[in-house]
Design an enzyme around this catalytic site. Structure first.
Site, PDB file in Angstrom:
ATOM      1  N   HIS A 281       2.562 -82.682 -16.772  1.00  0.00           N
ATOM      2  CA  HIS A 281       2.533 -83.000 -15.168  1.00  0.00           C
ATOM      3  C   HIS A 281       0.882 -83.313 -14.997  1.00  0.00           C
ATOM      4  CE1 HIS A 281      -0.753 -79.739 -15.079  1.00  0.00           C
ATOM      5  NE2 HIS A 281      -0.215 -78.578 -16.418  1.00  0.00           N
ATOM      6  N   ASP A 293      -5.578 -79.308 -19.271  1.00  0.00           N
ATOM      7  CA  ASP A 293      -4.843 -79.297 -18.847  1.00  0.00           C
ATOM      8  C   ASP A 293      -3.885 -80.614 -17.397  1.00  0.00           C
ATOM      9  OD1 ASP A 293      -2.712 -77.581 -17.697  1.00  0.00           O
ATOM     10  OD2 ASP A 293      -4.224 -76.607 -16.604  1.00  0.00           O
ATOM     11  N   GLU A 327       3.150 -78.994 -10.612  1.00  0.00           N
ATOM     12  CA  GLU A 327       2.904 -77.839 -11.178  1.00  0.00           C
ATOM     13  C   GLU A 327       2.425 -76.802 -10.953  1.00  0.00           C
ATOM     14  OE1 GLU A 327       2.518 -75.274 -15.376  1.00  0.00           O
ATOM     15  OE2 GLU A 327       1.276 -76.678 -13.784  1.00  0.00           O
ATOM     16  N   GLU A 328       1.137 -76.298 -11.428  1.00  0.00           N
ATOM     17  CA  GLU A 328      -0.340 -75.707 -11.060  1.00  0.00           C
ATOM     18  C   GLU A 328      -0.229 -75.464  -9.495  1.00  0.00           C
ATOM     19  OE1 GLU A 328      -1.653 -75.049 -13.007  1.00  0.00           O
ATOM     20  OE2 GLU A 328      -2.979 -77.188 -13.927  1.00  0.00           O
ATOM     21  N   ASP A 355       2.520 -79.393 -22.408  1.00  0.00           N
ATOM     22  CA  ASP A 355       0.771 -78.249 -21.944  1.00  0.00           C
ATOM     23  C   ASP A 355       0.431 -76.997 -21.992  1.00  0.00           C
ATOM     24  OD1 ASP A 355       0.523 -78.017 -18.938  1.00  0.00           O
ATOM     25  OD2 ASP A 355       1.703 -77.132 -18.396  1.00  0.00           O
ATOM     26  N   HIS A 426      -8.257 -74.443 -16.386  1.00  0.00           N
ATOM     27  CA  HIS A 426      -8.510 -74.028 -14.922  1.00  0.00           C
ATOM     28  C   HIS A 426      -9.986 -73.667 -14.742  1.00  0.00           C
ATOM     29  CE1 HIS A 426      -4.100 -71.922 -14.412  1.00  0.00           C
ATOM     30  NE2 HIS A 426      -4.435 -73.686 -14.515  1.00  0.00           N
TER      31      HIS A 426
END
Length: 468
Positions: A281, A293, A327-328, A355, A426
């Site tokens: 992604h 990520d 995606e997130e 991922d 994140h």
């Protein structure tokens, strides 16, 4: 630097010849080519430079943001330079949100600041902020079961620790507080929600991430709290006095807008309508640069495609790289891709997404009909020397891949070691220095084996049971 694969010896060209019949699904000739690709990936693949380019030249790329738009342009240009036959985008519609500031402070009985981060799509506090008493819960289920009068007007604090594992399986139980907590808190008229960050580190960084916000009436501010600060609150509460926290949060809800899936294809020479989808992604959260990520995944699948594109001839069927958007915030790009291409899903022979960071691949999972297990067994002949072990037949092919598997598309899963992944996930600490170039070479070696053998095999992988 790497030498173009066109310079391989004549034996490689001969190895690409199609034989009339095989005793097993994958021919020895194809296995030989895959072995050469694997070894060249370990020697000279350069996924790292792709990740570096994305993180340095684009940086954070939240869905629908200016960074997202730059990433889409970057991806198209990169695919063209890497030798894809066809590069295009497909527009998707996405919700959009801008992060503002988030400040938290204990005001009684032991005044001191806390490190927090707004969860994705959190609303703001009133302009003057809010001050309320903390009420703790061990997990989201305890909050859901609590009487409303215990929560009303207070800040619900979900103090669920995430377990560190190689597989990342501790994420599922811990993330429930993030995904479901605000809905539960709002339903009981809480003033706000705070959760212990969904992560495995002890750094004073908060982990952001998406919540389930659809159809929530009267949403409340929702914040992640760094692990050391969650520990601090825990110790304060143990002293038996009411703990009051002041919050000042400002975020901006925006109108829905466009983003894009970016797609590149190496067109099949015999069965161009059939395709293996390998993906990652393109979007990221905004506080780091999205190196793990999912910049690493982007680098791995693009480099895999480059190596296959440089072979003396095109593969039997199409290799399609999809860099999914949004995606997130809920697999939006994958869901809209499947919806738009529902009539073509039978032509997708398999799907797989990278991922899960940038550590070495250690396990190979599948989602295949039992009659196709021998194909995975043959692939394992070339994966095992990379330190990869055979896993189970329960993969969903990655988060975006799961949307395809639910429709019956077979899947492969090449899983990295996730022991440290959720230390950075994140957070502002998801940056390029966490990516080891040698680990990425091993990733590409595994991906090019799986991808080449899938696009070159004569047969197919059938279908898997759909999920309802």
């Amino acid at each position: 630097m790497f030498r173009p694969l066109q310079t391989l010896a004549g034996g490689l060209i001969a190895a690409l010849a199609v034989t009339a019949a095989h005793a097993k699904p994958l021919s020895q000739e194809d296995l030989s080519v895959a072995e050469v690709l694997r070894d060249r990936a370990l020697e000279s693949s350069d996924a790292y430079s792709i990740v570096e380019s994305l993180t340095v030249e684009v940086g954070p790329r939240p869905t629908g943001s200016e960074g997202d738009r730059r990433a889409v342009a970057w991806a198209q240009e990169k695919m063209k330079k890497l030798g894809f036959d066809r590069v295009y985008t497909e527009q998707i519609e996405v919700p959009r949100w801008n992060r503002g500031h988030a400040h938290a402070r204990v005001v009684a009985p032991f005044p001191q600041p806390l490190v927090v981060s707004s969860l994705g799509f959190s609303v703001s506090t009133p302009e003057e902020g809010l001050t309320a008493e903390i009420v703790p819960f061990a997990d989201v289920e305890e909050l859901i079961e609590a009487p409303a009068e215990k929560v009303e007007g207070k800040i619900a604090f979900i103090n669920k620790r995430m377990e560190r594992t190689r597989t990342g399986e501790g994420y599922g139980p811990a993330v429930q507080g993030r995904s479901r907590g605000m809905r539960a808190a709002a339903g009981k008229k809480a003033a706000a929600l705070m959760i212990r960050s969904v992560g495995t580190d002890s750094d004073r960084f908060a982990h952001t991430g998406m919540m389930r916000i659809k159809d929530v009436e009267n949403p409340v501010p929702a914040l992640a709290l760094s692990a050391p600060d969650a520990n601090l609150l825990e110790k304060m509460l143990e002293r038996g006095k009411p703990v009051e926290v002041q919050l000042d949060v400002h975020n901006q809800q925006l109108e829905d807008g466009p983003s894009f899936n970016v797609i590149g294809e190496i067109t099949g020479r015999e069965k161009p309508e059939e395709a293996l989808i390998i993906g990652a992604h393109l979007d990221s959260w905004d506080e780091g640069t999205g190196a793990l990520d999912d910049g690493a995944g982007v680098g791995v699948v693009l480099e895999t495609a480059r190596m296959i594109a440089e072979l003396p001839q095109r593969p039997r069927r199409t290799l399609r790289v999809v860099l999914f958007g949004a995606e997130e915030i809920g697999l939006v790009g994958a869901k809209q891709y499947v919806q738009a291409h529902r009539s073509e899903l039978d032509n997708i022979v398999a799907v797989s997404e990278s991922d899960f960071g940038a550590d070495k691949v250690w396990r190979f999972d599948t989602r295949l009909p039992e009659s196709k297990f021998d194909i995975a067994d043959q692939m394992m002949q070339l994966l095992a020397p990379l330190g990869i072990e055979r896993g189970n037949n329960e993969t969903h092919g990655g988060p975006d891949g799961s949307v395809f598997v639910a429709q019956g598309v077979p899947a492969f899963g090449l899983y990295q070691d996730g022991t440290d992944y959720f230390d950075y996930h994140h957070t502002p600490n998801d940056t390029l220095d966490k990516v080891d170039p040698e680990n990425l070479k091993q990733n590409v070696a595994a991906w090019v084996v799986m991808s080449f053998l899938t696009v070159e095999m004569e047969g197919d992988l059938g279908r898997v049971p759909t999920e309802h």
